[in-house]
Design an enzyme around this catalytic site. Structure first.
Site, PDB file in Angstrom:
ATOM      1  N   ASP A 351       0.855  -1.176   0.000  1.00  0.00           N
ATOM      2  CA  ASP A 351       0.000   0.000   0.000  1.00  0.00           C
ATOM      3  C   ASP A 351       0.902   1.240   0.000  1.00  0.00           C
ATOM      4  O   ASP A 351       2.117   1.157   0.196  1.00  0.00           O
ATOM      5  CB  ASP A 351      -0.934  -0.018   1.219  1.00  0.00           C
ATOM      6  CG  ASP A 351      -2.174   0.833   0.992  1.00  0.00           C
ATOM      7  OD1 ASP A 351      -2.133   1.721   0.131  1.00  0.00           O
ATOM      8  OD2 ASP A 351      -3.185   0.609   1.678  1.00  0.00           O
ATOM      9  N   GLU A 551     -10.216   6.673   4.761  1.00  0.00           N
ATOM     10  CA  GLU A 551      -9.157   6.072   5.576  1.00  0.00           C
ATOM     11  C   GLU A 551      -9.180   6.579   7.016  1.00  0.00           C
ATOM     12  O   GLU A 551     -10.247   6.770   7.607  1.00  0.00           O
ATOM     13  CB  GLU A 551      -7.798   6.285   4.905  1.00  0.00           C
ATOM     14  CG  GLU A 551      -7.766   5.665   3.493  1.00  0.00           C
ATOM     15  CD  GLU A 551      -6.390   5.679   2.852  1.00  0.00           C
ATOM     16  OE1 GLU A 551      -5.405   5.362   3.529  1.00  0.00           O
ATOM     17  OE2 GLU A 551      -6.310   5.993   1.650  1.00  0.00           O
TER      18      GLU A 551
HETATM   19  C1  BGC Z   1      -3.348   9.619  -1.873  1.00  0.00           C
HETATM   20  C2  BGC Z   1      -4.237   8.450  -1.689  1.00  0.00           C
HETATM   21  C3  BGC Z   1      -3.649   7.595  -0.674  1.00  0.00           C
HETATM   22  C4  BGC Z   1      -3.358   8.339   0.598  1.00  0.00           C
HETATM   23  C5  BGC Z   1      -2.619   7.473   1.548  1.00  0.00           C
HETATM   24  C6  BGC Z   1      -3.174  10.319  -0.575  1.00  0.00           C
HETATM   25  O1  BGC Z   1      -2.362  11.418  -0.699  1.00  0.00           O
HETATM   26  O2  BGC Z   1      -3.877  10.470  -2.814  1.00  0.00           O
HETATM   27  O3  BGC Z   1      -4.379   7.730  -2.868  1.00  0.00           O
HETATM   28  O4  BGC Z   1      -4.531   6.565  -0.426  1.00  0.00           O
HETATM   29  O5  BGC Z   1      -2.599   9.465   0.338  1.00  0.00           O
HETATM   30  O6  BGC Z   1      -2.691   7.847   2.881  1.00  0.00           O
HETATM   31  C1  BGC Z   2      -5.073   3.015   0.468  1.00  0.00           C
HETATM   32  C2  BGC Z   2      -5.364   2.002  -0.589  1.00  0.00           C
HETATM   33  C3  BGC Z   2      -5.306   2.629  -1.936  1.00  0.00           C
HETATM   34  C4  BGC Z   2      -3.965   3.284  -2.145  1.00  0.00           C
HETATM   35  C5  BGC Z   2      -3.816   3.977  -3.467  1.00  0.00           C
HETATM   36  C6  BGC Z   2      -3.804   3.755   0.165  1.00  0.00           C
HETATM   37  O1  BGC Z   2      -3.634   4.774   1.080  1.00  0.00           O
HETATM   38  O2  BGC Z   2      -4.958   2.391   1.722  1.00  0.00           O
HETATM   39  O3  BGC Z   2      -6.604   1.416  -0.352  1.00  0.00           O
HETATM   40  O4  BGC Z   2      -5.543   1.685  -2.919  1.00  0.00           O
HETATM   41  O5  BGC Z   2      -3.745   4.230  -1.131  1.00  0.00           O
HETATM   42  O6  BGC Z   2      -4.557   5.134  -3.527  1.00  0.00           O
END
Ligand code: BGC
Ligand code: BGC
Length: 869
Positions: A351, A551
């Site tokens: 991830d 998240e």
């Molecule tokens: C991204 C997301 C990602 C997240 C992770 C963001 O800046 O755009 O895609 O899931 O950071 O914490």
């Molecule tokens: C998230 C994922 C996601 C990734 C890409 C991460 O922060 O936990 O679920 O697919 O970012 O955006």
């Protein structure tokens, strides 16, 4: 400003202004220049290297609870021969490159001519040219640019680039796409056929935009609904997740797509997040799942066997830990359970930067993860050093060649099965640019059906529903006409915040849907903002619920809806006391403790996060001309409804299970819809209800506190991520602290007074003061301090105490640190700690750039200071 607040912030800041003006200082020019120069310095993270001893891949014994699967057909002689042939022509650099994924915000197509990376992603906040509202053509062009650049390199082994995105409820990054209900709603439909069709529709919209891979489905089994990602989970019941995971994979990839090759119009899927993401302690995102391996396998592993058998070509490794160990380094589970025992022959990806959370790893170097079985690194911004360091790791033998070869083989296998070698460049594909797919009538009808079937009828006293379309209907509440709110997180933007009506050319708000249905029957539905009306309605549809989040920003400490501030309840009460019937439509990513709202409503409908097709709600709640239902309620809870606000973990089949509405609950029109009066004791202690201790955390001002910025010209309430004060003297934007967007960055330009503050109704901090607590501010200087910086606590605009923390802001520019100021110092300086309505205000007249990520009370462990008054 016309904002309502019990505190009258203008006066509040007037006080801060007074303090600063009496100090009468100004900033010398030299100091200004110095501050400016220092503002952009960043601190380089030291890369910690540790050699991991490589072992030959022997079979790892895992718990027998892991199902032993037969191969899913991904490995066949022709494909393997092709891979062998390609690999024989690849350089070591090219092999390593395949294992690295960069985010489009941090890599340009030209970079791919030099760096042979295997994959790119567009993260939640990444878009063509940084524009989240880019046109579909711009997205397609972007995919094409990167694709061509990746092949525009002298090589004996040309390999197409894999482009991944979070199409987690439809192709949800794209303006105009059909946005389906989030998984929590799909779970409530209990309809695997529908789920498969939604997968296929999502794939079709993605294929039009030239994107080959989605990071979906999430097969988490959310067990503690305080978790901010609960809505990405189909159910608390592993059996449901198992029943839907494979079908979603089949919808996305096409039936048999994994084994036989994905056909145009379908795309690659990802089962995520392996493993235990939904089982972390206290529902903490990226937290620790404390349980036996057997429980982990049986509960949280349930979605993987069907996803693997359906041919899922990738699995994303979870940010979280299992019994204290980060998943990205867990060889036993990644290699042992997933690849060996369950015969997963696709590839694994970490991830977002998750590997850096491994103790032995750095953001740009993590051999341990690859040795544990990770095949591809999602290294959004650090892809370049990651590529170089991984290359060095292989050369040094820290990563065995055999492990790299296996990772590359798996990635190439997925690329071949995914059809990448036959598709051609995105712009050349027959299905590309077929924008009639985006929000097509068929897809929208499917989404509307899903909305209809996901609705759970909680209460329907005296058969209030269905609505009589001939009645006077008022539609009100914060979610009534807000298509962004009804869509939730992962919609156009990562957090799903900041979206407007114009961003959804194809959708319908809940109000629009109701108005349309009522009009068709010859009646009228009126929209109003806060329950106001000119002509008294017969019935009000009150649409309320959670604002979008994604998240960890959605993590909660309890399940109480509107902690300490029940403005929605007040609106319902007001309508009720005027003799108006109230139908509450609740938008949320999880069941929340809403006993007072349920009591006050005649009917209560849980609508989850339905997405763009708000009309699906009208289909069910608005009757026909004979007041008969047009559609019945079908949705049944896949998440148990809490009886108190502290029932975070509340799951069917567990000891002491005591829900308000059990798993499977959901009324229909045939039921007597009465719900007896419910207890209005949330079960929370008072202090928890008001967030006495925490003012800003995880990217949010904590309820019921509010926040504002000010300058000499006035006050500006903070409502979104970015804000500028009236004269522009103070700006505040989001910043990445320990996590993405978890902090705020404030720039005081120094043109007179500037302040940022958090305030609300006064709370009693006497106990905290005697308990040796301190106001703890986690901050980072982005420029040097050039004068007094007043940290104020107070009761209100008239009564407050300011201390100059300027000399205490000692951390070097660019470094996060926590400053603790003793509460008893404020008390000694005259603050009445029993009445604190302004727990935090930071003001200065000098230029200063400072970021903060957490503001709360913390215990003084000998590290708190007592600045001068
Ligand atoms: C991204 C997301 C990602 C997240 C992770 C963001 O800046 O755009 O895609 O899931 O950071 O914490
Ligand atoms: C998230 C994922 C996601 C990734 C890409 C991460 O922060 O936990 O679920 O697919 O970012 O955006």
């Amino acid at each position: 400003m016309s904002h309502k607040s019990s505190l009258r912030p203008a006066l509040l800041f007037g006080a801060a202004l007074g303090v600063l003006c009496t100090l009468g200082f100004s900033l010398p020019e030299a100091a200004q220049a110095k501050a400016k120069a220092a503002a952009h310095k960043t601190v380089k993270k030291k890369s910690v290297k540790k050699k991991v001893v490589a072992k030959a891949p022997a079979t790892i014994a895992v718990d027998p609870a892991w199902p032993k699967l037969a191969p899913a057909g991904l490995v066949d002689p022709a494909t393997e021969a092709k891979i062998t042939d390609i690999m024989s022509k690849m350089t070591l650099e090219e092999k390593v490159g395949q294992t690295i994924q960069a985010d489009i915000a941090y890599i340009k197509p030209e970079d791919l001519k030099t760096y042979p990376l295997g994959s790119i992603l567009a993260g939640g906040n990444s878009a063509p040219g940084g524009n989240e509202r880019a046109t579909p053509d711009q997205w397609l062009k972007l995919a094409d640019d990167y694709w061509r650049a990746a092949l525009d390199r002298p090589t004996k082994a040309p390999i197409p680039l894999l482009f991944g995105i979070d199409a987690v409820h439809g192709h949800s990054n794209l303006v105009g796409a059909t946005i389906f209900p989030h998984n929590v709603g799909l779970g409530a439909t209990h309809d695997p056929d529908l789920i498969e069709k939604i997968g296929a529709a999502t794939a079709a919209e993605m294929a039009a935009a030239g994107v080959d891979w989605t990071f979906a489905p999430t097969v988490a089994v959310a067990r503690d609904k305080r978790w901010g990602r609960s809505y990405e989970s189909y159910s608390e019941n592993p059996a449901d997740v198992a029943a839907y995971a494979g079908r979603m994979v089949e919808g996305l990839q096409g039936e048999g797509g994994g084994a036989n090759g994905i056909q145009p119009g379908h795309i690659m899927s990802t089962a995520k997040h392996f493993l235990g993401d939904g089982g972390t302690k206290d529902g903490k995102d990226q937290g620790d799942a404390e349980m036996s391996e057997a429980d982990l396998a049986r509960i949280h592993g349930a979605g993987y066997p069907p996803a693997i058998e359906a041919g899922a070509l990738s699995v994303m490794i979870s940010f979280s830990s299992w019994n204290g160990q980060k998943m990205a380094g867990n060889k036993r589970l990644i290699t042992g359970a997933l690849k060996q025992r369950m015969h997963f022959d696709g590839f694994t990806i970490t991830d977002w930067d998750a590997h850096r959370q491994l103790e032995s790893c750095a953001k740009d170097d993590c051999p341990e993860a690859m040795n544990a079985g990770v095949d591809m690194f999602m290294a959004p911004d650090s892809w370049k050093p990651m590529y170089e360091n991984t290359l060095a790791d292989v050369k040094a033998g820290t990563i065995p060649m055999s492990r790299l070869d296996d990772a590359v083989r798996r990635i190439l296998r997925a690329k071949i099965k995914g059809g990448l070698f036959t598709l051609g460049a995105p712009l050349d594909r027959p299905l590309s640019g077929k924008w009639d797919q985006l929000g097509s009538p068929e897809h929208r009808a499917l989404a509307r059906q899903a909305v209809r079937e996901s609705l759970v009828l909680i209460k329907n006293e005296n058969h209030t529903l269905p609505l009589d379309p001939g009645a006077r209907i008022l539609v009100t509440g914060s979610g009534a006409n807000d298509i962004g709110k009804q869509s939730g997180g992962w919609t156009i933007t990562w957090q799903g915040t900041g979206n407007s009506r114009a961003d959804f050319p194809n959708g319908e708000t809940i109000y629009e849907g109701i108005a349309g249905a009522v009009k068709q029957a010859g009646g009228v539905a009126t929209l109003s903002d806060n329950g106001f009306y000119k002509e008294k309605p017969d019935v009000a549809v009150v649409v309320i619920g959670e604002d979008p989040y994604a998240e960890f920003q959605g993590d909660r400490t309890n399940l109480d809806y509107q902690t300490g501030d029940r403005t929605d309840l007040e609106m319902i009460h007001k309508l009720k006391s005027a003799g108006i019937k109230v139908v509450t439509v609740f938008l949320s990513g999880r069941p929340l403790w809403t006993n007072p709202e349920i009591n006050a409503s005649d009917a209560f409908v849980e609508a989850w996060l339905p997405g763009t097709e708000g009309g699906g709600i009208a289909d069910v709640i608005v009757g026909d001309l004979n007041k008969q239902p047009r559609y019945d309620f079908k949705g049944k809870l896949t998440f148990s409804w809490p009886k108190t606000a502290n029932q975070g973990p509340l799951n069917i089949g567990t000891a002491g299970y005591d829900p308000l509405f059990p798993y499977g609950y959901g009324l229909t029109y045939a039921d007597i819809g009465d719900v007896p009066q419910l207890s209005e004791d949330s079960g929370l202690r008072n202090e928890a209800v008001v967030n006495v201790d925490t003012y800003f955390a995880a990217g949010r001002v904590k309820a019921p506190w509010q926040s504002a910025v000010m300058d000499g010209q006035g006050i500006t309430m903070v409502s979104g991520a970015s804000v500028e004060s009236a004269s522009g003297n103070v700006t505040q934007t989001t910043v990445d602290a320990d996590k993405q967007e978890s902090g705020r960055s404030v720039v005081f330009k120094g043109k007179g007074i500037g302040a940022v503050a958090i305030f609300g109704s006064p709370v009693d901090l006497s106990r905290q003061t005697t308990g040796k607590m301190a106001l703890a501010v986690t901050y980072r200087l982005d420029s040097a301090v050039s004068g007094p910086v007043m940290l104020t606590m107070g009761k209100d605009e008239k009564t407050y105490t300011s201390l100059d923390i300027g000399p205490e802001l000692k951390a070097p520019v660019g470094q996060w640190t926590t400053l603790k100021v003793k509460l008893d110092c404020y008390q000694a300086a005259g603050l009445d700690v029993s009445q604190v309505g302004v727990p935090f205000s930071l003001a200065t007249t000098t230029p200063l750039s400072i970021s903060y990520s957490e503001i709360k009370l913390a215990s003084d462990e000998g590290d708190a200071v007592c600045p001068a008054k």
